[in-house]
Scaffold this motif. Sequence first.
Motif, mmCIF file in Angstrom:
data_model
loop_
_atom_site.group_PDB
_atom_site.id
_atom_site.type_symbol
_atom_site.label_atom_id
_atom_site.label_comp_id
_atom_site.label_asym_id
_atom_site.label_seq_id
_atom_site.Cartn_x
_atom_site.Cartn_y
_atom_site.Cartn_z
ATOM 1 N N LEU A 111 0.826 -1.206 0.000
ATOM 2 C CA LEU A 111 0.000 0.000 0.000
ATOM 3 C C LEU A 111 0.866 1.263 0.000
ATOM 4 O O LEU A 111 0.555 2.234 -0.702
ATOM 5 N N ALA A 112 1.926 1.264 0.783
ATOM 6 C CA ALA A 112 2.812 2.423 0.829
ATOM 7 C C ALA A 112 3.463 2.668 -0.528
ATOM 8 O O ALA A 112 3.614 3.817 -0.960
ATOM 9 N N GLU A 113 3.825 1.589 -1.214
ATOM 10 C CA GLU A 113 4.394 1.734 -2.553
ATOM 11 C C GLU A 113 3.377 2.307 -3.523
ATOM 12 O O GLU A 113 3.692 3.178 -4.342
ATOM 13 N N LEU A 114 2.123 1.820 -3.446
ATOM 14 C CA LEU A 114 1.073 2.341 -4.319
ATOM 15 C C LEU A 114 0.808 3.821 -4.033
ATOM 16 O O LEU A 114 0.603 4.616 -4.962
ATOM 17 N N LYS A 127 -8.055 4.378 4.187
ATOM 18 C CA LYS A 127 -9.138 3.407 4.273
ATOM 19 C C LYS A 127 -8.609 1.977 4.169
ATOM 20 O O LYS A 127 -8.983 1.101 4.931
ATOM 21 N N ALA A 128 -7.718 1.762 3.203
ATOM 22 C CA ALA A 128 -7.145 0.423 3.012
ATOM 23 C C ALA A 128 -6.297 0.030 4.217
ATOM 24 O O ALA A 128 -6.333 -1.122 4.669
ATOM 25 N N ILE A 132 -6.875 -3.172 6.785
ATOM 26 C CA ILE A 132 -5.868 -4.211 7.066
ATOM 27 C C ILE A 132 -5.620 -4.335 8.555
ATOM 28 O O ILE A 132 -5.535 -5.444 9.101
ATOM 29 N N LEU A 133 -5.533 -3.220 9.251
ATOM 30 C CA LEU A 133 -5.217 -3.243 10.666
ATOM 31 C C LEU A 133 -6.400 -3.621 11.550
ATOM 32 O O LEU A 133 -6.215 -3.952 12.722
ATOM 33 N N ALA A 134 -7.616 -3.604 10.993
ATOM 34 C CA ALA A 134 -8.796 -3.949 11.791
ATOM 35 C C ALA A 134 -8.920 -5.434 12.019
ATOM 36 O O ALA A 134 -8.329 -6.263 11.495
#
Length: 134
Positions: A111-114, A127-128, A132-134
């Motif tokens: 996600l960080a790369e995107l 949001k993503a 993931i963390l939820a």
Amino acid sequence: MQNYPLLNLFWTMLEFFVWILWFFLLFKILSDIFRSHDMSGWGKAGWIILVILVPFIGVLAYVIVRGKSMGQRDAEQAQKADAAFKQYVREAAGPSGGSGASGHVDELARLAELKSSGALTEEEYQKAKDKILA
């Protein structure tokens, strides 16, 4: 009280250090003889007899004759130990698929790369990430 000048103390310490160094070198060579796969059993027996019966000449001869390959075997052993440690860490970390903590880390990195490439906006990224963390 015995007279023991400082120079004698240093000389004794030097002799003790050289004695310890000698035993370290002797055990290093004996372990290398057993670890060597390119030598036959008779060759190993010959080197062991030479090193034990005539220690100074045997150790010096071994270092002169097989010193280079001794270093190569040490490097190979270190590489094997490093590979085994890395494999253990990979196994201990768990599967790197979508499950487990390692999977979350991989997804967050993706996600960080995107986000850094501009494919995701800040809002989409948050949001993503929350999902993931939820």
